[in-house]
Design a protein around this motif. Structure first.
Motif, PDB file in Angstrom:
ATOM      1  N   PRO A 156      -4.071  -8.773 -15.282  1.00  8.61           N
ATOM      2  CA  PRO A 156      -4.378  -7.579 -16.093  1.00  8.61           C
ATOM      3  C   PRO A 156      -4.311  -6.288 -15.292  1.00  8.61           C
ATOM      4  O   PRO A 156      -4.253  -5.221 -15.877  1.00  8.61           O
ATOM      5  N   TRP A 157      -4.300  -6.379 -13.947  1.00  9.50           N
ATOM      6  CA  TRP A 157      -4.288  -5.151 -13.161  1.00  9.50           C
ATOM      7  C   TRP A 157      -2.884  -4.610 -12.990  1.00  9.50           C
ATOM      8  O   TRP A 157      -2.686  -3.504 -12.536  1.00  9.50           O
ATOM      9  N   GLY A 179      -1.438  -0.728   4.698  1.00 13.75           N
ATOM     10  CA  GLY A 179      -2.803  -0.188   4.745  1.00 13.75           C
ATOM     11  C   GLY A 179      -3.848  -1.270   4.501  1.00 13.75           C
ATOM     12  O   GLY A 179      -4.881  -1.320   5.173  1.00 13.75           O
ATOM     13  N   TRP A 180      -3.570  -2.177   3.554  1.00 15.22           N
ATOM     14  CA  TRP A 180      -4.502  -3.273   3.277  1.00 15.22           C
ATOM     15  C   TRP A 180      -4.626  -4.184   4.495  1.00 15.22           C
ATOM     16  O   TRP A 180      -5.711  -4.672   4.818  1.00 15.22           O
ATOM     17  N   ASP A 211       0.969  -4.081   1.140  1.00 13.73           N
ATOM     18  CA  ASP A 211       0.677  -2.724   1.595  1.00 13.73           C
ATOM     19  C   ASP A 211       0.140  -2.775   3.034  1.00 13.73           C
ATOM     20  O   ASP A 211      -0.882  -3.411   3.287  1.00 13.73           O
ATOM     21  N   PRO A 239      -2.678 -12.609  -3.760  1.00 11.32           N
ATOM     22  CA  PRO A 239      -2.853 -11.834  -4.997  1.00 11.32           C
ATOM     23  C   PRO A 239      -1.927 -10.622  -5.064  1.00 11.32           C
ATOM     24  O   PRO A 239      -1.442 -10.281  -6.145  1.00 11.32           O
ATOM     25  N   ALA A 240      -1.648 -10.012  -3.896  1.00 12.05           N
ATOM     26  CA  ALA A 240      -0.766  -8.845  -3.905  1.00 12.05           C
ATOM     27  C   ALA A 240       0.650  -9.238  -4.299  1.00 12.05           C
ATOM     28  O   ALA A 240       1.390  -8.430  -4.852  1.00 12.05           O
ATOM     29  N   LEU A 268      -6.882 -13.948   0.145  1.00  9.44           N
ATOM     30  CA  LEU A 268      -7.591 -12.862  -0.540  1.00  9.44           C
ATOM     31  C   LEU A 268      -6.753 -11.606  -0.704  1.00  9.44           C
ATOM     32  O   LEU A 268      -7.050 -10.780  -1.566  1.00  9.44           O
ATOM     33  N   ILE A 269      -5.729 -11.430   0.130  1.00  5.40           N
ATOM     34  CA  ILE A 269      -4.945 -10.192   0.015  1.00  5.40           C
ATOM     35  C   ILE A 269      -3.459 -10.460  -0.224  1.00  5.40           C
ATOM     36  O   ILE A 269      -2.907 -10.038  -1.233  1.00  5.40           O
ATOM     37  N   LEU A 290      -6.836 -13.855   4.935  1.00  4.38           N
ATOM     38  CA  LEU A 290      -5.944 -12.727   4.665  1.00  4.38           C
ATOM     39  C   LEU A 290      -4.889 -13.147   3.632  1.00  4.38           C
ATOM     40  O   LEU A 290      -4.603 -12.420   2.682  1.00  4.38           O
TER      41      LEU A 290
END
Lengths: 253, 258
Positions: free
Chosen positions: B245-246, B147-148, B145, B169-170, B165-166, B162
């Protein structure tokens, strides 16, 4: 609830000036020779219809858009702005795999700072301040749109930056939630240099110490409207309503 | 209650298929060696259990090793592609062309190079698994994303954090889709390898039984292989679901089964 002033102290809050700004989007010139100022320690609201370039101007200040010469963005104390801004967008931008608490701590982790007990306690307190005490273990999917935007506000506060840039942060929530969030943000972000970009005249007039209208192609920014009384002003404030009517009329004229 | 329903559904399906099988055997009077009756195959499954188990274990090891190496190599390739632009220009076309060559055609060469043992079958499975994992992961890394990323920039994030952590996982839900596909196709690689040249494994056992007209044994091996592939897929699917789980499951059916 407590007002959370920047922990750096009021003296550290600069004003921000944008000078001779120029920005193109593809082949279209959005604006040129644009001057704009954010007064130190108060809210400046930039009002305009969608597509006029107000978000682009905010991104320019945030350092997220490339500066086209001769654009200048500077702080009144002469120090660079990088590292002194916090950013809040229309989407909450919460990471779905992190809990509310870990989302608030995201900046700390991204900078590689240790997540100490103090930091965690502070993040918990900020979640408490935005009315989410006891919900810090929930993931974004378990929160409503309004609650997610509250977490985003707590994350913004956790950054503890003197300059806060908000791009239509409350436009995706329902009207009632929006008013509550506006009150909350006005209280918690008092004392910082805030730029709020919005297309909602009522929002701008409730929150702004100065309200500017951005319009036209290429866009220009109008003189500051200064609504009377301290923000957040009540929704039914006659002066606010009168100004809102005048603004809406000038938009539709 | 709700946990049992898919199991019951599965049992009903199996019983219906068995009955249909028996009906076909009785109705057509097909020769035993063409279509053995289910009872005979079942008897073979029990009699030959140790032998079937021995070969199944070898095939399983090939599949799991292939899956492990394939996923690791695929993930590494995706990271290289995402973070080193020349790789996108030079490596990506090669990868796509490599997928256009049927793996069946490569099998004899791999057996020639790597021998009759485990290695050629694992290489085969890796070749099949590699691409879906790389493609899915690369796609996931590309689609963070924006935006992230903006938010992370205002938070002064370095490129390493980056990613960790982003971006990573994304991309995990996309990787999970790649791994699911990999789990479904991994047995193909192993069995094809065994057909071309092997002295053990379920694929070898099936060819061996086929040549000796031991149809019961062939069918028994086929059933074991099918059961193994299905179990592998659902184990991996369940583990991935639990690990992420998300990840929203927007199909109502899947939510009910949880």
């Amino acid at each position: 609830m407590i007002e959370s002033r920047p922990r750096g102290g009021a003296a550290a809050v600069p004003s921000v000036a944008v000078g001779n700004a120029r920005l193109r989007f593809g082949d279209t010139l959005l604006f040129e020779a644009l001057d704009f100022e954010l007064a130190a320690g108060s809210w400046t609201c930039l009002l305009g219809s969608s597509g006029v370039g107000k978000s682009s101007l905010l991104r320019l200040v945030a350092g997220l858009a490339r500066h086209e010469p001769p654009t200048r963005v500077s702080a009144s104390d002469g120090q660079p702005l990088a590292g002194r801004i916090a950013y809040m967008a229309q989407q909450d931008l919460l990471l779905p795999w992190l809990t509310a608490l870990d989302n608030v701590l995201l900046g700390t982790r991204l900078r590689g700072q240790p997540v100490t007990i103090n930091k965690v306690a502070e993040a918990r307190r900020l979640l408490d301040d935005v009315g989410l005490g006891g919900r810090d273990g929930l993931r974004p999917a378990a929160l409503s749109g309004g609650m997610r935007q509250r977490v985003a506000l707590a994350r913004t506060l956790m950054e503890d930056r003197p300059v806060v840039l908000m791009d239509e942060p409350f436009s995706a929530v329902d009207a009632l939630t929006r008013i509550r969030l506006q009150d909350l943000a006005a209280r918690l972000l008092a004392g910082r240099t805030v730029l709020l970009v919005t297309h909602d005249p009522l929002e701008a007039l409730r929150l702004g110490s100065r309200v500017h209208v951005m319009s036209g192609f290429p866009a220009t920014i109008g003189p500051a409207l200064i609504p009377p009384g301290p923000p957040p002003r009540p929704v039914g404030d006659p002066a606010v309503l009168e100004l809102q009517a005048a603004l809406l009329q000038s938009f539709t004229a | 209650m709700s946990r049992d329903r898919p199991v019951i559904r599965g049992l009903v399906t199996v019983i219906v298929l068995l009955v249909a099988w028996q009906v076909v055997v009785l109705a057509t009077g097909a020769a035993h060696f063409l279509l053995p009756p289910p009872a005979a195959v079942f008897a073979t499954l029990i009699h030959q259990a140790p032998r079937l188990g021995h070969h199944a274990l070898i095939t399983l090891v090939e599949i799991l090793l292939g899956l492990g190496f394939g996923v690791v190599l695929g993930a590494a390739a995706a990271l290289v592609l995402a973070y080193w632009p020349p790789a996108r220009r030079w490596l990506l076309p090669v990868l796509v062309v490599s997928q256009a060559v049927p793996v069946f055609a490569l099998a004899p060469i791999l057996v020639l190079w790597l021998g009759y043992g485990l290695a050629s079958k694992v290489a085969m499975a890796v070749l099949i698994i590699f691409f879906p994992v790389t493609a899915a992961f690369f796609d996931g890394l590309r689609r963070t994303d924006p935006g992230w990323l903006d938010l992370a920039r205002t938070m002064d994030a370095g490129p390493g954090r980056l990613l960790l952590l982003i971006r990573l996982p994304a991309a995990l839900p996309a990787v999970a889709s790649g791994i699911r596909i990999a789990a479904a196709v991994a047995p193909i690689g192993a069995v094809v390898g065994e057909w071309v040249g092997a002295s053990s494994g379920l694929g070898y056992l099936m060819l061996y039984a086929n040549a000796r007209v031991q149809s019961e044994l062939m069918f028994a091996a086929l059933i074991v292989l099918g059961a193994m592939a299905v179990t592998l897929y659902f184990t991996i699917d369940r583990a991935l679901r639990r690990a992420l789980p998300w990840q929203p499951d927007s199909l109502p059916d899947f939510n009910q089964e949880k």
